[in-house]
Design a protein around this motif. Sequence first.
Motif, mmCIF file in Angstrom:
data_model
loop_
_atom_site.group_PDB
_atom_site.id
_atom_site.type_symbol
_atom_site.label_atom_id
_atom_site.label_comp_id
_atom_site.label_asym_id
_atom_site.label_seq_id
_atom_site.Cartn_x
_atom_site.Cartn_y
_atom_site.Cartn_z
ATOM 1 N N SER A 173 0.866 -1.184 0.000
ATOM 2 C CA SER A 173 0.000 0.000 0.000
ATOM 3 C C SER A 173 0.899 1.230 0.000
ATOM 4 O O SER A 173 1.888 1.296 0.729
ATOM 5 C CB SER A 173 -0.929 0.011 1.219
ATOM 6 O OG SER A 173 -0.176 0.062 2.418
ATOM 7 N N ASP A 175 0.584 5.693 -1.055
ATOM 8 C CA ASP A 175 -0.244 6.798 -1.514
ATOM 9 C C ASP A 175 0.657 7.893 -2.060
ATOM 10 O O ASP A 175 1.366 8.563 -1.302
ATOM 11 C CB ASP A 175 -1.101 7.344 -0.366
ATOM 12 C CG ASP A 175 -2.110 8.386 -0.845
ATOM 13 O OD1 ASP A 175 -2.322 8.472 -2.070
ATOM 14 O OD2 ASP A 175 -2.655 9.116 0.005
ATOM 15 N N THR A 202 -1.938 4.054 -4.890
ATOM 16 C CA THR A 202 -3.142 4.794 -4.548
ATOM 17 C C THR A 202 -4.151 3.843 -3.920
ATOM 18 O O THR A 202 -4.032 2.615 -4.013
ATOM 19 C CB THR A 202 -3.757 5.445 -5.799
ATOM 20 O OG1 THR A 202 -4.838 6.292 -5.416
ATOM 21 C CG2 THR A 202 -4.287 4.395 -6.753
ATOM 22 N N GLU A 203 -5.148 4.442 -3.271
ATOM 23 C CA GLU A 203 -6.243 3.690 -2.673
ATOM 24 C C GLU A 203 -7.514 3.988 -3.451
ATOM 25 O O GLU A 203 -7.879 5.149 -3.632
ATOM 26 C CB GLU A 203 -6.414 4.061 -1.202
ATOM 27 C CG GLU A 203 -7.454 3.234 -0.468
ATOM 28 C CD GLU A 203 -7.580 3.623 0.989
ATOM 29 O OE1 GLU A 203 -7.371 2.767 1.845
ATOM 30 O OE2 GLU A 203 -7.869 4.811 1.251
ATOM 31 N N VAL A 204 -8.187 2.934 -3.899
ATOM 32 C CA VAL A 204 -9.380 3.070 -4.720
ATOM 33 C C VAL A 204 -10.603 2.680 -3.897
ATOM 34 O O VAL A 204 -10.650 1.580 -3.331
ATOM 35 C CB VAL A 204 -9.289 2.200 -5.991
ATOM 36 C CG1 VAL A 204 -10.524 2.398 -6.865
ATOM 37 C CG2 VAL A 204 -8.025 2.521 -6.762
ATOM 38 N N SER A 205 -11.531 3.563 -3.783
ATOM 39 C CA SER A 205 -12.823 3.332 -3.122
ATOM 40 C C SER A 205 -12.691 2.818 -1.694
ATOM 41 O O SER A 205 -13.584 2.149 -1.182
ATOM 42 C CB SER A 205 -13.681 2.355 -3.940
ATOM 43 O OG SER A 205 -13.119 1.058 -3.925
ATOM 44 N N ILE A 208 -9.473 -0.892 -1.898
ATOM 45 C CA ILE A 208 -8.588 -1.439 -2.922
ATOM 46 C C ILE A 208 -7.299 -0.621 -2.934
ATOM 47 O O ILE A 208 -7.326 0.603 -3.077
ATOM 48 C CB ILE A 208 -9.230 -1.422 -4.323
ATOM 49 C CG1 ILE A 208 -10.504 -2.273 -4.338
ATOM 50 C CG2 ILE A 208 -8.250 -1.932 -5.362
ATOM 51 C CD1 ILE A 208 -11.226 -2.261 -5.672
ATOM 52 N N ASN A 209 -6.168 -1.293 -2.746
ATOM 53 C CA ASN A 209 -4.850 -0.660 -2.801
ATOM 54 C C ASN A 209 -4.089 -1.176 -4.004
ATOM 55 O O ASN A 209 -4.006 -2.401 -4.213
ATOM 56 C CB ASN A 209 -4.053 -0.942 -1.523
ATOM 57 C CG ASN A 209 -4.583 -0.173 -0.336
ATOM 58 O OD1 ASN A 209 -4.689 1.042 -0.374
ATOM 59 N ND2 ASN A 209 -4.925 -0.898 0.731
ATOM 60 N N TYR A 317 -7.490 -6.231 -2.237
ATOM 61 C CA TYR A 317 -8.913 -5.896 -2.083
ATOM 62 C C TYR A 317 -9.372 -6.441 -0.739
ATOM 63 O O TYR A 317 -9.420 -7.649 -0.528
ATOM 64 C CB TYR A 317 -9.718 -6.507 -3.228
ATOM 65 C CG TYR A 317 -11.210 -6.308 -3.099
ATOM 66 C CD1 TYR A 317 -11.756 -5.046 -2.855
ATOM 67 C CD2 TYR A 317 -12.072 -7.396 -3.225
ATOM 68 C CE1 TYR A 317 -13.121 -4.873 -2.746
ATOM 69 C CE2 TYR A 317 -13.443 -7.234 -3.122
ATOM 70 C CZ TYR A 317 -13.955 -5.965 -2.871
ATOM 71 O OH TYR A 317 -15.314 -5.787 -2.754
#
Length: 410
Positions: A173, A175, A202-205, A208-209, A317
Amino acid sequence: MPISTHRGLERLFRPDSLSIAISMALLASTGVGHAQQTDQTEIEEVIVTGSFIRRSEGFTAASPVTTMEAEDLQAEGTVNMAQVVYNMTANAGTGITSGIQGVTDNGVSFNLRGLGSRATLQLLDGKRVSNDNVNILMPSIGIQRMEIVTDGAAALYGTDAVAGVVNIIPYTSYDGMQMEFYEERDSRGDFHDRNLSLLWGTEVSGDINVVTALSHRDQGELRWHERPEHMNAGLTHNTGSHPGNFLAPVRDENGNLTGERTLKGDPNCGLVVEDPAQVLANPYGLDFGGRCWLDFGSTRNYRNPQTISQFYGNMEYDPNEEFSLSAQVTWSRQLRNVRSNAANPGGRVDQLPVVRGELPGNTFRAMTADGRELFAQPRRNPDGSLLLDGYGRPLPQRGDDGNVLLANSR
């Protein structure tokens, strides 16, 4: 019972309601459970590193563990992971440069305690790898930390870990984005080493990484003639070289083969005498003592050119504590150009084929023991014309034993 999750050399333990109930029952059986507990501290996780062996006092590790964070790797000041391995005090016998002495950084692996690379188990995010070359394992910018068990761990991991274990843990992970460019060159401008690295995550929603890392390294060539002071300081000639020296058949005074062979230098040997530090100097060697000495010259490099391209990607996820999904991929490509003396088979003379007299590669003239030139009977077509080779020269006639039939007139 506790739930355990494995990552790298660690085991994470999270207590649940069942483990708390068992703890309360044990307290009640000792007579302490009747006291009402008003101040409770929740333990989120306990980290145990390096061994399954039961601890006798607290959670002290049974084996010494050294951890190198990403900041420690950056402080090394190099993109060459071989240099990082070389600087480790627990490591021994790792090459960091390519050279003519056989020391190379093309395939570098951990060698804890100097027991050999096969005695050190190397892991990538807790998983065994098929190729333990740290220079092409993954981009160094994507390494979050390295955990090194500097003691034997064969009881846990098998005989591969007699000397210890090294676990390279990449980012799962991240960012943001990080870019690095490294360049090394000398004042003469005849050598360079460049590396471009990129780390993005990045982190999605919220669950999710995604992390990716890539690097490309371009290492230049450093030839012998570019360092003539070092080249001329040592042995620069090879007396056992081929095809500088040949085993030629011996003939008697009548031109007949005796069955013996003698070592002769190439007839063209010694026609050019120049400084061996120059390119293409002495292409036919040096004639000395009846033998042809070939220059090592610029047939080898102090450092061979190579390019290394690497990619690392990870996706996790985690929608909830009951379910998780992860995928990880690594890719690497190493291309190296090596220059060496390809005309020297060493002592494998018996494996070399016999060069027939009519072949263009045969530079020796058939002569008698007293120095008279010999001529062969020519092969003829059915119509009586001479049978010629591709160069327009007559082919010799050979007998049943394969030897050339000599002409009567000499």
